[in-house]
Design an enzyme around this catalytic site. Structure first.
Site, PDB file in Angstrom:
ATOM      1  N   GLU A 288       0.841  -1.211   0.000  1.00  0.00           N
ATOM      2  CA  GLU A 288       0.000   0.000   0.000  1.00  0.00           C
ATOM      3  C   GLU A 288       0.863   1.243   0.000  1.00  0.00           C
ATOM      4  OE1 GLU A 288      -3.042  -1.227   3.521  1.00  0.00           O
ATOM      5  OE2 GLU A 288      -1.534   0.269   3.918  1.00  0.00           O
ATOM      6  N   ASN A 378      -4.615   2.903  16.159  1.00  0.00           N
ATOM      7  CA  ASN A 378      -4.742   3.518  14.826  1.00  0.00           C
ATOM      8  C   ASN A 378      -5.893   2.917  14.022  1.00  0.00           C
ATOM      9  OD1 ASN A 378      -2.395   5.008  15.315  1.00  0.00           O
ATOM     10  ND2 ASN A 378      -1.101   3.347  14.569  1.00  0.00           N
TER      11      ASN A 378
END
Ligand code: COA
Length: 510
Positions: A288, A378
Site C-alpha cells: 500500500e 490507529n
C-alpha cells in the site's frame, strides 16, 4: 500557472477560494477526501472547513483513503467537525476523541470502504475533495502522491471539489493506474497478474459537470516520521532475512522471493531496508505505502518494480525522489487501495505480508489495534487485507513495550484483528516462530521460547502448562487469561508476572 496543469476548457469559471469551496459542505454531509498515509490529502478545504466550524458548528462523516498529514485530523477534531470517521487514522487528538466516544470511528479493512460505498451500505457520498497535480482536457483528475479511495470517491460523489496543487511534481502524471471493478454480480476478474501490470487509466475519469470548484493550493505533504532502525528492529530484520534465506534454500521461495508488502512505520521499514544487504535479486513490491526503503531498494537495483497506493517519504528521501521522479517512472505504479489491497490479487500474486502487531497471544492471535481491549490505537488499516490472503503472513513486534512494563506476548490477546488461522510467522528481536502447520499446543511453547522476552518467558510457560493440565484444543485458564491486562490497568505494569516467573499471589488457584 502552467496550462499543462489544467487543460479543462473553461476551468477558470470554477475557481474558488478554499473558504468558498468549504461553504459547499453542509452539516450532516458524507464527505470523501483524498489522502493516504500522510500523502496526497486535500490540504486547504478541510482547514477552511475547520475554521468555518469554529463560528458555525457543523459535523460530517469523513471518509479518506487512510491517515492524513498536516494535522488535518487534529484540526477537524478540535473544531468538532468529525461526527463519524473511517477507515483509518493515526492522529493523537482524533484518537483521544475516538476513545472518549465523541467521534464514531469505523475501523475497516482498507480494501472494503469503497465496496461498501458502491453498494450503498454507507449512504450517498455528497461531496468529494480530491488533491490533483493536473486536470485533463476531459476533466480527468490526475492525483498526487496517493490514489487511496480518491477514484471511487470522485466517481460516486454528487459533486467534486478539486484542490489543484501547484507544488506537486507534474512528473506524477502517468504514474497512476486507475481501474474500478465492475458492479456485482457481473464483475470480471481483476486482470492484475504481476506487480507491474497496468490495467487502467492514468487519471480518474469523471463527468466535468460534477466539478463544483477548483481550488489552487501549494502545500506539501507531511514527511514520514519513520525513525532509523534501532538494535531491536535491526535484530527483527536479521531474523526475518535469515528465514527468507532458509525458505529459498528449501525451495519454497525463489531468489526474488515473492511480491513484498510492508506495513507502516519504523519496524516494517527497517525490515525492508535489511533486504539491501541480503542475497536476493529482482525483488518486487505489491503493497500500500511505498516508504524510503522501497526507493533505497530500487536505487540499489535489488528491486525491479514497486506497486502501491501512496508514496510517503522522509524529508531527506523525498527531496531526492520528487526531484528525480522520471528516473523511477517505469518502475512504479500507484493504484486505488481496493486494488493495491485486493484480497484476490494478493492471493494470486502470493504476497509476503509483513505487518506490525501491538500484542500477540501464545497461540498466535494478533492484536494490531486496541490497547487493553478497549482503547483504539490507529486501526487495522490494510494489515488484514494482506495477512488473510498473502502466501506468507508475518507479524513483527518488539517483545516489550513501555520499558518492559508490557509484554507483547500475552496469554490471551485482549482484542483479535488477525486470528491464529491468518498468522504464519511471528518475529521479535529474540527470534522467529514459524507457526505453519502447527496445532495450538505446538505453537505456544515455540512462540514463548523463541519470541517472548526473558523477563516474561517463565510466566508464560507456567500459564501454558497450567492451562494444558485443564485440557482443551486451545488450553486456557479463563479466570486468568486477561489478568496481565488487568495488572497493566491497575498497576501500570505487567511486571507482577515477570518477577514471580509464574502466576503472582493475587491470582487464585482454581
Ligand atoms: N500495549 C500497549 N501499548 C503498546 C503495546 C502494547 N502491547 N505495544 C506497543 N505499544 C505502544 C508503544 O509503546 C508505542 O507507544 P508510544 O507511541 O507512546 O511510544 C506505540 O504503541 C507504537 O508502538 P511501536 O513499537 O512504536 O510500533 P509502531 O509505530 O510500528 O506501531 C502499530 C505499531 C501496531 C500501532 C502500527 O503498526 C499499526 O497501527 N498497525 C495497524 C495498521 C497496520 O498494520 N497497517 C499495515 C498496513 S499499511
Amino acid at each position: 500557472m502552467s496550462e499543462q496543469r489544467c487543460r479543462l476548457p473553461g476551468w477558470r469559471n470554477k475557481l474558488m477560494s478554499a473558504a468558498q469551496a468549504a461553504e459547499l459542505i453542509d452539516d450532516g454531509m458524507i464527505v470523501g477526501m483524498s489522502g493516504f498515509t500522510r500523502a496526497g490529502e486535500a490540504k486547504a478545504v478541510p482547514l477552511a472547513l475547520a475554521e468555518r466550524a469554529r463560528s458555525t458548528p457543523l459535523s460530517i462523516t469523513l471518509m479518506t483513503g487512510a491517515s492524513l498529514g498536516n494535522d488535518i485530523d487534529a484540526k477537524l477534531t478540535e473544531a468538532g467537525v468529525l461526527a463519524r470517521r473511517m477507515p483509518f487514522q493515526v492522529d493523537t487528538t482524533l484518537r483521544r476523541a475516538i476513545n472518549r466516544g465523541e467521534v464514531m470511528f469505523i475501523d475497516q479493512h482498507l480494501s472494503e470502504t469503497v465496496e461498501l460505498l458502491r453498494n450503498k451500505q454507507l449512504g450517498n457520498l455528497d461531496i468529494a475533495v480530491i488533491e490533483a497535480c493536473a486536470i485533463t482536457e476531459e476533466g480527468g483528475i490526475v492525483p498526487t502522491a496517493s490514489v487511496g479511495n480518491s477514484a471511487s470517491f470522485a466517481i460516486l460523489a454528487e459533486r467534486v471539489i478539486i484542490e489543484l496543487n501547484l507544488n506537486s511534481p507534474t512528473a506524477l502524471e502517468g504514474l497512476h493506474d486507475i481501474y474500478i471493478p465492475q458492479m456485482r454480480p457481473k464483475r470480471t476478474p481483476i486482470p492484475i497478474t504481476a506487480p507491474n501490470s497496468r490495467i487502467g487509466l492514468p487519471y480518474i475519469p469523471i463527468d466535468p459537470a460534477k466539478i463544483a470548484a477548483i481550488v489552487l493550493t501549494d502545500g506539501h505533504d507531511s514527511p514520514s516520521n519513520c525513525k532509523p532502525a534501532d538494535p531491536d528492529t535491526q535484530r527483527i530484520a536479521d531474523h526475518l532475512i535469515e528465514f527468507f534465506v532458509s525458505e529459498v534454500a528449501q525451495g519454497r521461495l525463489s531468489n526474488s522471493l515473492l511480491p513484498l508488502q510492508a506495513g507502516i512505520g519504523t519496524m516494517a521499514n527497517a525490515v525492508m531496508e535489511g533486504l539491501l544487504s541480503a542475497p536476493f535479486e529482482g525483488l518486487t513490491m505489491y503493497s500500500e505505502v511505498l516508504q524510503d526503503s522501497t526507493f533505497a531498494l530500487l536505487d540499489s537495483g535489488k528491486m525491479s518494480f514497486a506497486s502501491g497506493s501512496s508514496i510517503t517519504l522522509t524529508e531527506e528521501c523525498g527531496a531526492r525522489v520528487w526531484a528525480n521522479l522520471d528516473a523511477y517512472r517505469d518502475r512504479l505504479v500507484l493504484r486505488p487501495q481496493e486494488l493495491s489491497n485486493h484480497p484476490g490479487v494478493v492471493r494470486r500474486l502470493g504476497v509476503i505480508a509483513v505487518n506490525t502487531a501491538l500484542e500477540i497471544d501464545i497461540y498466535g492471535n494478533v492484536n494490531s489495534t486496541h490497547v487493553c481491549a478497549t482503547r483504539m490505537m490507529n486501526g487495522i488499516g490494510g494489515s488484514g487485507d494482506f495477512a488473510r490472503n498473502g502466501q506468507l503472513s508475518i507479524f513483527i513486534t518488539k517483545a516489550l513495550a513501555k520499558n518492559g512494563d508490557i509484554s507483547s506476548l500475552v496469554p490471551f490477546a485482549s482484542h483479535v484483528d488477525h486470528c491464529e488461522h491468518d498468522v504464519d510467522i511471528i518475529v521479535t528481536e529474540h527470534g522467529l516462530a514459524d507457526l505453519r502447520g502447527l496445532a495450538p499446543r505446538e505453537r505456544a511453547p515455540l512462540l514463548i521460547e523463541n519470541c517472548a522476552d526473558p523477563l516474561y518467558r517463565d510466566a508464560l510457560h507456567d500459564y501454558f502448562e497450567r492451562a494444558c493440565a485443564r485440557g482443551g484444543q486451545t488450553p486456557h485458564c479463563l479466570e486468568e487469561a486477561l489478568a496481565w491486562h488487568q495488572a497493566l490497568e491497575r498497576d501500570g505494569s505487567m511486571r507482577a508476572f515477570s518477577s514471580a516467573g509464574r502466576k503472582p499471589d493475587f491470582i487464585d488457584e482454581k
